[in-house]
Design a protein around this motif. Structure first.
Motif, PDB file in Angstrom:
ATOM      1  N   MET A   1       0.833  -1.206   0.000  1.00 11.69           N
ATOM      2  CA  MET A   1       0.000   0.000   0.000  1.00 11.69           C
ATOM      3  C   MET A   1       0.867   1.254   0.000  1.00 11.69           C
ATOM      4  N   ASP A   2       0.652   2.139  -0.967  1.00 11.52           N
ATOM      5  CA  ASP A   2       1.318   3.431  -1.018  1.00 11.52           C
ATOM      6  C   ASP A   2       0.473   4.409  -0.201  1.00 11.52           C
ATOM      7  N   ARG A   3       0.861   4.592   1.078  1.00  9.73           N
ATOM      8  CA  ARG A   3      -0.012   5.351   1.962  1.00  9.73           C
ATOM      9  C   ARG A   3      -0.161   6.804   1.529  1.00  9.73           C
ATOM     10  N   LEU A   4       0.941   7.423   1.069  1.00 13.19           N
ATOM     11  CA  LEU A   4       0.834   8.811   0.616  1.00 13.19           C
ATOM     12  C   LEU A   4      -0.116   8.937  -0.567  1.00 13.19           C
ATOM     13  N   GLN A   5      -0.015   7.982  -1.509  1.00 14.48           N
ATOM     14  CA  GLN A   5      -0.925   8.030  -2.657  1.00 14.48           C
ATOM     15  C   GLN A   5      -2.371   7.819  -2.217  1.00 14.48           C
ATOM     16  N   SER A   6      -2.580   6.925  -1.270  1.00 12.43           N
ATOM     17  CA  SER A   6      -3.935   6.706  -0.765  1.00 12.43           C
ATOM     18  C   SER A   6      -4.469   7.950  -0.068  1.00 12.43           C
ATOM     19  N   MET A   7      -3.600   8.642   0.657  1.00 13.17           N
ATOM     20  CA  MET A   7      -4.008   9.897   1.292  1.00 13.17           C
ATOM     21  C   MET A   7      -4.384  10.933   0.236  1.00 13.17           C
ATOM     22  N   ARG A   8      -3.611  11.000  -0.855  1.00 10.26           N
ATOM     23  CA  ARG A   8      -3.935  11.939  -1.939  1.00 10.26           C
ATOM     24  C   ARG A   8      -5.289  11.602  -2.553  1.00 10.26           C
ATOM     25  N   VAL A   9      -5.524  10.330  -2.767  1.00  6.24           N
ATOM     26  CA  VAL A   9      -6.789   9.906  -3.368  1.00  6.24           C
ATOM     27  C   VAL A   9      -7.948  10.232  -2.433  1.00  6.24           C
ATOM     28  N   PHE A  10      -7.795   9.934  -1.153  1.00  7.03           N
ATOM     29  CA  PHE A  10      -8.830  10.235  -0.169  1.00  7.03           C
ATOM     30  C   PHE A  10      -9.151  11.729  -0.149  1.00  7.03           C
ATOM     31  N   ALA A  11      -8.105  12.570  -0.136  1.00  7.93           N
ATOM     32  CA  ALA A  11      -8.317  14.022  -0.120  1.00  7.93           C
ATOM     33  C   ALA A  11      -9.019  14.484  -1.393  1.00  7.93           C
ATOM     34  N   LYS A  12      -8.673  13.871  -2.526  1.00  8.03           N
ATOM     35  CA  LYS A  12      -9.293  14.253  -3.798  1.00  8.03           C
ATOM     36  C   LYS A  12     -10.761  13.815  -3.835  1.00  8.03           C
ATOM     37  N   VAL A  13     -11.082  12.661  -3.267  1.00  7.50           N
ATOM     38  CA  VAL A  13     -12.476  12.219  -3.203  1.00  7.50           C
ATOM     39  C   VAL A  13     -13.318  13.240  -2.434  1.00  7.50           C
ATOM     40  N   VAL A  14     -12.784  13.698  -1.303  1.00  9.53           N
ATOM     41  CA  VAL A  14     -13.512  14.691  -0.510  1.00  9.53           C
ATOM     42  C   VAL A  14     -13.645  15.997  -1.286  1.00  9.53           C
ATOM     43  N   GLU A  15     -12.563  16.410  -1.921  1.00  9.36           N
ATOM     44  CA  GLU A  15     -12.587  17.666  -2.689  1.00  9.36           C
ATOM     45  C   GLU A  15     -13.608  17.614  -3.818  1.00  9.36           C
ATOM     46  N   GLN A  16     -13.651  16.485  -4.532  1.00 11.62           N
ATOM     47  CA  GLN A  16     -14.535  16.352  -5.687  1.00 11.62           C
ATOM     48  C   GLN A  16     -15.958  15.954  -5.287  1.00 11.62           C
ATOM     49  N   GLY A  17     -16.104  15.394  -4.097  1.00 11.62           N
ATOM     50  CA  GLY A  17     -17.425  14.997  -3.639  1.00 11.62           C
ATOM     51  C   GLY A  17     -17.891  13.656  -4.154  1.00 11.62           C
ATOM     52  N   SER A  18     -17.010  12.914  -4.842  1.00 16.80           N
ATOM     53  CA  SER A  18     -17.396  11.600  -5.351  1.00 16.80           C
ATOM     54  C   SER A  18     -16.150  10.817  -5.747  1.00 16.80           C
ATOM     55  N   PHE A  19     -16.295   9.497  -5.809  1.00 14.69           N
ATOM     56  CA  PHE A  19     -15.204   8.637  -6.269  1.00 14.69           C
ATOM     57  C   PHE A  19     -14.974   8.850  -7.759  1.00 14.69           C
ATOM     58  N   ALA A  20     -16.069   9.000  -8.498  1.00 15.47           N
ATOM     59  CA  ALA A  20     -15.941   9.187  -9.938  1.00 15.47           C
ATOM     60  C   ALA A  20     -15.231  10.496 -10.265  1.00 15.47           C
ATOM     61  N   GLY A  21     -15.578  11.565  -9.527  1.00 10.59           N
ATOM     62  CA  GLY A  21     -14.923  12.852  -9.760  1.00 10.59           C
ATOM     63  C   GLY A  21     -13.445  12.796  -9.448  1.00 10.59           C
ATOM     64  N   ALA A  22     -13.092  12.098  -8.365  1.00  9.76           N
ATOM     65  CA  ALA A  22     -11.680  11.948  -8.023  1.00  9.76           C
ATOM     66  C   ALA A  22     -10.949  11.152  -9.093  1.00  9.76           C
ATOM     67  N   GLY A  23     -11.613  10.113  -9.615  1.00  3.10           N
ATOM     68  CA  GLY A  23     -10.994   9.311 -10.668  1.00  3.10           C
ATOM     69  C   GLY A  23     -10.690  10.134 -11.901  1.00  3.10           C
ATOM     70  N   LEU A  24     -11.629  10.990 -12.301  1.00  2.00           N
ATOM     71  CA  LEU A  24     -11.401  11.857 -13.463  1.00  2.00           C
ATOM     72  C   LEU A  24     -10.254  12.826 -13.197  1.00  2.00           C
ATOM     73  N   ALA A  25     -10.226  13.414 -12.008  1.00  2.00           N
ATOM     74  CA  ALA A  25      -9.185  14.386 -11.685  1.00  2.00           C
ATOM     75  C   ALA A  25      -7.805  13.746 -11.611  1.00  2.00           C
ATOM     76  N   LEU A  26      -7.753  12.487 -11.168  1.00  2.00           N
ATOM     77  CA  LEU A  26      -6.467  11.812 -10.984  1.00  2.00           C
ATOM     78  C   LEU A  26      -6.120  10.857 -12.121  1.00  2.00           C
ATOM     79  N   ASP A  27      -7.021  10.773 -13.112  1.00  2.00           N
ATOM     80  CA  ASP A  27      -6.847   9.846 -14.228  1.00  2.00           C
ATOM     81  C   ASP A  27      -6.732   8.408 -13.729  1.00  2.00           C
ATOM     82  N   MET A  28      -7.669   8.036 -12.864  1.00  2.00           N
ATOM     83  CA  MET A  28      -7.729   6.684 -12.312  1.00  2.00           C
ATOM     84  C   MET A  28      -9.131   6.129 -12.543  1.00  2.00           C
ATOM     85  N   SER A  29      -9.234   4.830 -12.566  1.00  2.00           N
ATOM     86  CA  SER A  29     -10.551   4.215 -12.659  1.00  2.00           C
ATOM     87  C   SER A  29     -11.264   4.334 -11.313  1.00  2.00           C
ATOM     88  N   ASN A  30     -12.580   4.233 -11.360  1.00  2.00           N
ATOM     89  CA  ASN A  30     -13.369   4.288 -10.133  1.00  2.00           C
ATOM     90  C   ASN A  30     -12.974   3.163  -9.185  1.00  2.00           C
TER      91      ASN A  30
END
Length: 304
Positions: A1-30
């Motif tokens: 587990m890349d904890r820093l990357q997971s923290m970035r993803v978690f913060a982006k989910v909150v910022e975007q308000g959804s998993f899908a929005g975070a995926g688009l912003a980070l170029d990751m799948s849902n």
């Protein structure tokens, strides 16, 4: 587990308000976004997000963790940026915005020191009581006080908490006496800011206790420097943020009254548009201010 990357993803989910929005912003799948958050929650042994079919919300633990995670991620990015900028020499024009009072009485003392350290940086400084859009108006960095608004997307670093204190000149004290308790202020002449909430009472705090003191106002103004000058001339008692006093207290031109009391605090914050790929000149100023004010939860402008 890349904890820093997971923290970035978690913060982006909150910022975007959804998993899908975070995926688009980070170029990751849902699915990848979901896995990062799930792994983080499993590692911590707590739930960070409440999930429904319609919305996400932070748990109480998630809210606390988010604030610490954001600070950790910022520190990591800042360390990376500092290391990468070491190969570049600070140079060029640095455009700085500052709150008027802070600029006149604090920044004016800091800039000569900065200029000696970085002689190849040219300074372009704007002072104003009005908040500005740093990006739209082309500023590299800004120094704001708490009452001013700035874009929430900006990177913000508090540099200090300034107490709002009562002061008077030695001449005024000789003529009118030294107030010994908050209620004594009612018998004195007050120089007041043109704020409705201060028009008839001054709220004095000691620890968490508040005392509303009725006042007699001799002068009302929206200009803090006018009030300061009148206080220096012995006209009355003035309330001022400590950063706007310069060396008035240490020189004895003004004396702090009721030193155990204050009228609240005002945060002073350094703001800049991005922590990524900062130029050497911007990084040099950020590091200079951070080193000058290393304790952001204290008041560095109080006279000893």
């Amino acid at each position: 587990m890349d904890r820093l990357q997971s923290m970035r993803v978690f913060a982006k989910v909150v910022e975007q308000g959804s998993f899908a929005g975070a995926g688009l912003a980070l170029d990751m799948s849902n699915a990848v976004v979901t896995r990062h958050v799930a792994d983080l929650e499993k590692h911590l042994g707590v739930r960070l997000l409440n999930r429904t079919t319609r919305r996400l919300s932070l748990t109480e633990t998630g809210l606390i963790y988010l604030e610490r995670a954001k600070q950790i991620l910022q520190d990591v990015d800042d360390a990376d940026a500092m290391a990468s900028s070491q190969s570049s020499k600070p140079a060029g024009t640095l455009r700085i915005y500052s709150h008027l009072g802070f600029g006149q009485l604090q920044l004016a003392q800091l800039l000569p020191r900065y200029a000696l350290l970085f002689p190849d940086v040219k300074l372009d400084v704007t002072l104003s009581d009005h908040a500005v859009d740093l990006v739209e108006e082309g500023f590299d960095i800004g120094l704001f006080i708490e009452l001013q608004k700035f874009d929430a997307s900006m990177i913000a670093r508090r540099i200090g908490l300034s107490d709002i204190i009562l002061c008077a000149s030695p001449d005024y004290i000789r003529q009118h006496g030294m107030p010994l308790k908050p209620e004594d202020i009612s018998q004195h002449i007050c120089l007041n800011f043109a704020y409705e909430q201060l028009r008839h009472h001054w709220p004095l705090f000691i620890d968490k206790r508040r005392i509303d003191v009725p006042i007699t106002t001799k002068l009302v103004s929206n200009d803090g420097n006018l009030l300061r000058q009148c206080a220096l001339a012995g006209m009355g008692i003035v309330i001022r943020s400590s950063f706007t006093l310069g060396d008035d207290l240490s020189s004895g031109r003004l004396v702090r009254l009721l030193p155990q009391h204050h009228l609240g605090t005002v945060a002073v914050t350094m703001v800049y548009p991005s922590r990524r790929q900062l130029s050497a000149k911007v990084r040099s100023f950020i590091d200079f201010i951070s080193a000058t004010f290393p304790e952001p939860e204290s008041d560095p402008w109080q006279a000893a």
